[in-house]
Motif scaffolding. Structure first.
Motif, PDB file in Angstrom:
ATOM      1  N   ALA A  70      -4.114   2.667  -2.194  1.00 15.33           N
ATOM      2  CA  ALA A  70      -3.990   3.537  -0.969  1.00 15.33           C
ATOM      3  C   ALA A  70      -4.279   2.688   0.083  1.00 15.33           C
ATOM      4  CB  ALA A  70      -4.858   4.823  -1.339  1.00 15.33           C
ATOM      5  N   PHE A  71      -3.655   3.004   1.378  1.00 16.50           N
ATOM      6  CA  PHE A  71      -3.911   2.610   2.718  1.00 16.50           C
ATOM      7  C   PHE A  71      -4.911   3.567   3.351  1.00 16.50           C
ATOM      8  CE2 PHE A  71      -3.454   2.193   7.247  1.00 16.50           C
ATOM      9  CZ  PHE A  71      -3.218   0.580   7.413  1.00 16.50           C
ATOM     10  N   GLN A  72      -6.290   2.955   3.693  1.00 16.49           N
ATOM     11  CA  GLN A  72      -7.238   3.626   4.356  1.00 16.49           C
ATOM     12  C   GLN A  72      -7.031   4.323   5.503  1.00 16.49           C
ATOM     13  OE1 GLN A  72     -10.047   4.536   2.218  1.00 16.49           O
ATOM     14  NE2 GLN A  72      -8.792   3.310   0.882  1.00 16.49           N
ATOM     15  N   THR A  73      -6.972   5.726   5.478  1.00 15.73           N
ATOM     16  CA  THR A  73      -6.736   6.371   6.859  1.00 15.73           C
ATOM     17  C   THR A  73      -8.084   7.370   7.050  1.00 15.73           C
ATOM     18  OG1 THR A  73      -5.760   8.144   5.543  1.00 15.73           O
ATOM     19  CG2 THR A  73      -4.368   6.502   6.670  1.00 15.73           C
ATOM     20  N   GLU A  74      -8.113   7.714   8.329  1.00 18.43           N
ATOM     21  CA  GLU A  74      -9.398   8.684   8.594  1.00 18.43           C
ATOM     22  C   GLU A  74      -8.483  10.020   9.060  1.00 18.43           C
ATOM     23  OE1 GLU A  74     -12.469   8.554   8.249  1.00 18.43           O
ATOM     24  OE2 GLU A  74     -12.402   6.346   7.643  1.00 18.43           O
ATOM     25  N   GLU A  75      -8.554  10.899   8.165  1.00 20.15           N
ATOM     26  CA  GLU A  75      -7.736  12.232   8.533  1.00 20.15           C
ATOM     27  C   GLU A  75      -8.145  12.810   9.651  1.00 20.15           C
ATOM     28  OE1 GLU A  75      -6.979  16.554   6.456  1.00 20.15           O
ATOM     29  OE2 GLU A  75      -7.940  14.793   5.250  1.00 20.15           O
TER      30      GLU A  75
ATOM     31  N   VAL B 194       0.462   5.535   1.165  1.00 25.83           N
ATOM     32  CA  VAL B 194      -0.232   6.630   1.690  1.00 25.83           C
ATOM     33  C   VAL B 194       0.198   7.944   1.536  1.00 25.83           C
ATOM     34  CG1 VAL B 194       0.952   6.436   4.019  1.00 25.83           C
ATOM     35  CG2 VAL B 194      -1.317   7.426   3.928  1.00 25.83           C
TER      36      VAL B 194
ATOM     37  N   GLU C 134      -3.244   1.551  14.388  1.00 31.76           N
ATOM     38  CA  GLU C 134      -4.396   0.838  13.366  1.00 31.76           C
ATOM     39  C   GLU C 134      -4.014  -0.593  13.536  1.00 31.76           C
ATOM     40  OE1 GLU C 134      -7.573   1.552  11.579  1.00 31.76           O
ATOM     41  OE2 GLU C 134      -7.126   3.077  13.569  1.00 31.76           O
TER      42      GLU C 134
ATOM     43  N   TYR D  60       0.822  -1.150  -0.014  1.00 33.86           N
ATOM     44  CA  TYR D  60      -0.029  -0.037   0.004  1.00 33.86           C
ATOM     45  C   TYR D  60       0.654   1.355   0.042  1.00 33.86           C
ATOM     46  CZ  TYR D  60      -3.438  -3.243   1.824  1.00 33.86           C
ATOM     47  OH  TYR D  60      -4.241  -4.336   1.868  1.00 33.86           O
TER      48      TYR D  60
END
Length: 448
Positions: free
Chosen positions: A384-389, A239, A256, A237
């Protein structure tokens, strides 16, 4: 009772089949048993290609992806030849890094434990005198980095390599990229021409081709992968983030993926040390490994990580080649590698020997071109590695405070290095109880 007997018979049959896998390649039974004890159930692809050729007594060029079992591919033929013609100073193995040298030595001694094989590791960062004593005992196998080996050839009385029967150059592309060409030329001049030579490399560069022409006689090419590639079970992945929030995103991803074992690659020794201190201040069990640490501390850091006493190893590219640490779950490229091929070696620290693993590469606004080169090299677009801003930004205040503490600690370490006779704790262990140190740091700054 009958079921128990059937179970025992099944186990014996499985053990026998394990031995047969290596016997099929022409390996003697004593070495097959050693392979079994190491948990090698069957030869890897490169071993299937290289073992029959090596056992025939031919020179080998081995091209294989990282983590493919190259050490076994050259160690087994050498040990079998040593069994047939016992001799001291029988084989020389050249490696680019100290850590890889120690790892190869461990594998030789494990494979040859039942036949009494002795090896000596000759690398920089360790006292020359103790190494001279080890060489005076005439071990069967010498594993060395080229620079320190030349030091001994020129300065250690009574030591020479005139009887060597086997020469191995492991990670040959890296040896040559590290500008060891002059040392390799000197070594080739003082060892017998009548020898067997194995050249193992992940990539076939122009320098490696030149070395092949000079050092090998009618070699057999054993190529498992002709193009640059990563193993199938590796989930890769990226980011995409602003440069100033890299530390926040690192902490977010570590949270995470908590419970995993990580190697985090940084581009410089200073950033490796800084990031280790930052993570320690936030309660992570992180330990650094870089070229400015002395050899004792480097091995100590590696052993703590291998023993699972630390869950995060922060490293420069000193750890990107050859190191076999089976339990690594995730590789994070905190600083993107400037050479695309180094990406292959870094992510190869996980998903080894059939296991699965993850890699996450940080891409800032300054790294887009480098990242595109990596994608082009491996022939695939990474997800993309899923992130929560929002969740990342919640961490900002704590991370900023930890960054400030880390900078102070880094300055303290720098001051200690300038003062002689004072022990420097490269491991960053002293970052525990940092709040007591911060006031001391402020006081010194005011007094200047």
């Amino acid at each position: 009772m009958l079921w128990a007997e059937c179970g025992i018979q099944s186990l014996l049959l499985i053990e026998r089949l394990t031995l047969v896998c290596f016997v099929f390649q022409g390996v003697t039974e004593v070495l097959c048993e050693a392979c079994e004890q190491l948990g090698w159930k069957e030869p890897t692809k490169i071993q299937k290609e290289a073992l029959p050729v090596g056992l025939e007594g031919r020179d080998i060029i081995g091209l294989a992806e990282t983590g493919s079992g190259k050490t076994g591919a050259f160690a087994i033929p050498i040990l079998q030849a040593l069994l047939e013609n016992p001799q001291r100073l029988f084989a020389l193995v050249l490696t680019p890094t100290r850590e890889l040298a120690f790892q190869i030595s461990e594998q030789f001694e494990a494979l040859g434990s039942s036949i009494g094989v002795k090896s000596a590791v000759i690398v920089g960062g360790i006292d020359m005198m103790s190494q001279s004593l080890a060489l005076a005992k005439k071990p069967h196998i010498v594993i060395a980095t080229p620079g320190r080996l030349i030091d001994h050839l020129e300065n250690t009385k009574g030591f020479n390599l005139r009887a060597i029967k086997y020469l191995v150059m492991d990670e040959a592309d890296r040896i040559l990229n590290m500008d060891f060409e002059t040392e390799v030329d000197k070594i080739l001049k003082v060892i017998p021409r009548d020898r067997k030579t194995y050249l193992f490399s992940a990539t076939m560069t122009k320098k490696v081709q030149k070395l092949q022409r000079v050092a090998l006689k009618d070699p057999v090419k054993c190529a498992v992968s002709t193009k640059y590639q990563t193993v199938e079970k590796l989930q890769q992945y990226y980011v995409f983030i602003p440069s100033k929030f890299k530390d926040c995103y690192l902490v977010y991803i570590l949270n995470e993926l908590a419970g995993n074992s990580f190697i985090i690659f940084c581009s410089t020794c200073n950033n490796t040390q800084r990031t280790a201190l930052l993570l320690r201040n936030l309660g992570f069990t992180a330990i650094p490994l870089h070229g400015q640490m002395n050899q004792h501390k480097r091995l100590g850091a590696l052993n703590k990580f291998k023993a699972k006493n630390r869950s995060i190893l922060l490293a420069t590219d000193v750890a990107s080649r050859g190191l076999d640490i089976p339990h690594v779950d995730v590789v994070i490229n905190f600083d993107i590698p400037t050479h695309s091929k180094d990406y292959i070696h870094r992510v190869g620290r996980t998903a080894r020997a059939g296991r699965s693993g993850k890699s996450v590469t940080f891409v800032t606004q300054y790294d887009v071109e480098l990242f595109q080169r990596i994608e082009h090299l491996i022939g695939k677009k990474l997800p993309a590695f899923q992130t929560e801003e929002d969740e990342v930004m919640v961490l900002a205040e704590r991370v900023t405070e930890a960054q400030r503490f880390a900078r102070m600690q880094l300055r303290e370490l720098g001051d200690k290095r300038k003062r002689p006779h004072e022990e420097v704790e490269d491991d960053s262990e002293q970052s525990l109880g940092i709040r007591n140190k911060v006031s001391g740091g402020r006081m010194r700054r005011k007094g200047r």
